[in-house]
Design a protein around this motif. Structure first.
Motif, PDB file in Angstrom:
ATOM      1  N   PHE A 170      -0.570   0.030   3.637  1.00 30.10           N
ATOM      2  CA  PHE A 170       0.239  -0.419   4.768  1.00 30.10           C
ATOM      3  C   PHE A 170       0.714   0.800   5.552  1.00 30.10           C
ATOM      4  O   PHE A 170       1.149   1.784   4.952  1.00 30.10           O
ATOM      5  N   LEU A 171       0.644   0.738   6.886  1.00 23.46           N
ATOM      6  CA  LEU A 171       1.151   1.787   7.765  1.00 23.46           C
ATOM      7  C   LEU A 171       2.208   1.195   8.679  1.00 23.46           C
ATOM      8  O   LEU A 171       2.151   0.018   9.025  1.00 23.46           O
ATOM      9  N   THR A 172       3.161   2.032   9.102  1.00 25.75           N
ATOM     10  CA  THR A 172       4.178   1.565  10.042  1.00 25.75           C
ATOM     11  C   THR A 172       3.519   1.283  11.379  1.00 25.75           C
ATOM     12  O   THR A 172       2.802   2.124  11.921  1.00 25.75           O
ATOM     13  N   GLY A 173       3.755   0.088  11.906  1.00 26.06           N
ATOM     14  CA  GLY A 173       3.190  -0.297  13.195  1.00 26.06           C
ATOM     15  C   GLY A 173       4.072   0.143  14.343  1.00 26.06           C
ATOM     16  O   GLY A 173       5.143   0.717  14.153  1.00 26.06           O
ATOM     17  N   SER A 174       3.641  -0.154  15.563  1.00 25.16           N
ATOM     18  CA  SER A 174       4.403   0.213  16.754  1.00 25.16           C
ATOM     19  C   SER A 174       5.746  -0.517  16.812  1.00 25.16           C
ATOM     20  O   SER A 174       6.671  -0.066  17.469  1.00 25.16           O
ATOM     21  N   SER A 222       4.281   5.101   5.274  1.00 28.18           N
ATOM     22  CA  SER A 222       3.204   4.275   4.726  1.00 28.18           C
ATOM     23  C   SER A 222       3.521   3.962   3.267  1.00 28.18           C
ATOM     24  O   SER A 222       4.335   4.617   2.643  1.00 28.18           O
ATOM     25  N   TRP A 223       2.834   2.930   2.741  1.00 28.52           N
ATOM     26  CA  TRP A 223       2.983   2.583   1.334  1.00 28.52           C
ATOM     27  C   TRP A 223       1.738   1.862   0.852  1.00 28.52           C
ATOM     28  O   TRP A 223       0.917   1.416   1.648  1.00 28.52           O
ATOM     29  N   SER A 224       1.590   1.784  -0.460  1.00 29.54           N
ATOM     30  CA  SER A 224       0.447   1.110  -1.086  1.00 29.54           C
ATOM     31  C   SER A 224       0.934   0.112  -2.123  1.00 29.54           C
ATOM     32  O   SER A 224       1.876   0.387  -2.856  1.00 29.54           O
ATOM     33  N   PHE A 225       0.254  -1.019  -2.175  1.00 24.79           N
ATOM     34  CA  PHE A 225       0.471  -2.001  -3.233  1.00 24.79           C
ATOM     35  C   PHE A 225      -0.685  -1.857  -4.205  1.00 24.79           C
ATOM     36  O   PHE A 225      -1.846  -1.811  -3.811  1.00 24.79           O
ATOM     37  N   ASN A 226      -0.374  -1.779  -5.498  1.00 28.36           N
ATOM     38  CA  ASN A 226      -1.400  -1.602  -6.514  1.00 28.36           C
ATOM     39  C   ASN A 226      -1.621  -2.866  -7.339  1.00 28.36           C
ATOM     40  O   ASN A 226      -2.754  -3.258  -7.560  1.00 28.36           O
ATOM     41  N   GLU A 227      -0.553  -3.494  -7.792  1.00 27.22           N
ATOM     42  CA  GLU A 227      -0.687  -4.745  -8.542  1.00 27.22           C
ATOM     43  C   GLU A 227       0.672  -5.414  -8.687  1.00 27.22           C
ATOM     44  O   GLU A 227       1.707  -4.791  -8.519  1.00 27.22           O
TER      45      GLU A 227
END
Length: 190
Positions: free
Chosen positions: A90-94, A177-182
């Motif tokens: 996930f990235l920060t959007g406008s 930004s962030w990541s989901f793993n499980e």
């Protein structure tokens, strides 16, 4: 915003949603998810009774997003999905939002209890906002880099059938930004 120093029990419509503040990052073989042994002790401390059984109920990743008759995940406004790795980026959007991971659990029964662990990664400060269709918002501080965001539902006190839980970051800085793993859901018996 600053997360509460002690977990607050929040309930409406028969659901009590309690963030488990473990004050440490997940580590070991699976660096993202809190162990059942650790969960047992912290759940006992918060619920006032130790679970007699913690058993696996549901595990979802980018490679396996649905288990029929149990639940599914949705990645809202994600930038990349990598089923082979597996993770969701996930990235920060406008609009300043950084996306939402949604867990939908189905076929829930009166009296069921659950411990839910979201395995996530980010290097940016802020808070995890946890919201539900059955309970008000609650917050847990972000602990960079790998973190298990743990939530306790000691007992479902009505016949909801379906429970929707949203996880989204509220970062201190706009470009993040962030990541989901499980996500691992374990059923509790007391």
């Amino acid at each position: 915003m600053k997360a509460p120093s002690r977990p607050k029990k929040v309930s409406t419509k028969g659901i009590q949603l309690t963030p488990l503040t473990l004050n440490k990052r997940a580590s070991g073989k699976n660096q993202f998810i809190t162990t059942s042994k650790t969960l047992k002790s912290i759940v006992g401390e918060i619920a006032g009774k130790v679970p007699t059984l913690i058993k696996p109920y549901l595990k979802l990743t980018a490679a396996k997003t649905i288990v029929p008759d149990k639940g599914l995940i949705r990645a809202i406004n994600c930038s990349h999905i990598f089923p082979e790795n597996p993770n969701i980026e996930f990235l920060t959007g406008s609009n300043g939002k950084s996306g939402t991971l949604q867990l939908e659990m189905v076929n829930l029964n009166y009296g069921d209890g659950f411990a839910i662990s979201f395995g996530v990664s980010t290097g940016f400060p802020g808070q995890w906002k946890i919201s539900s269709n059955e309970a008000p918002n609650t917050f847990i501080n972000i602990s960079p880099i790998n973190q298990s965001v743990d939530i306790l539902i000691p007992e479902i006190k009505n016949k909801i059938g379906t429970l929707l839980i949203n996880l989204e970051p509220e970062f201190t800085y706009t470009a993040s930004s962030w990541s989901f793993n499980e996500v691992t859901v374990r059923k509790l018996s007391f």
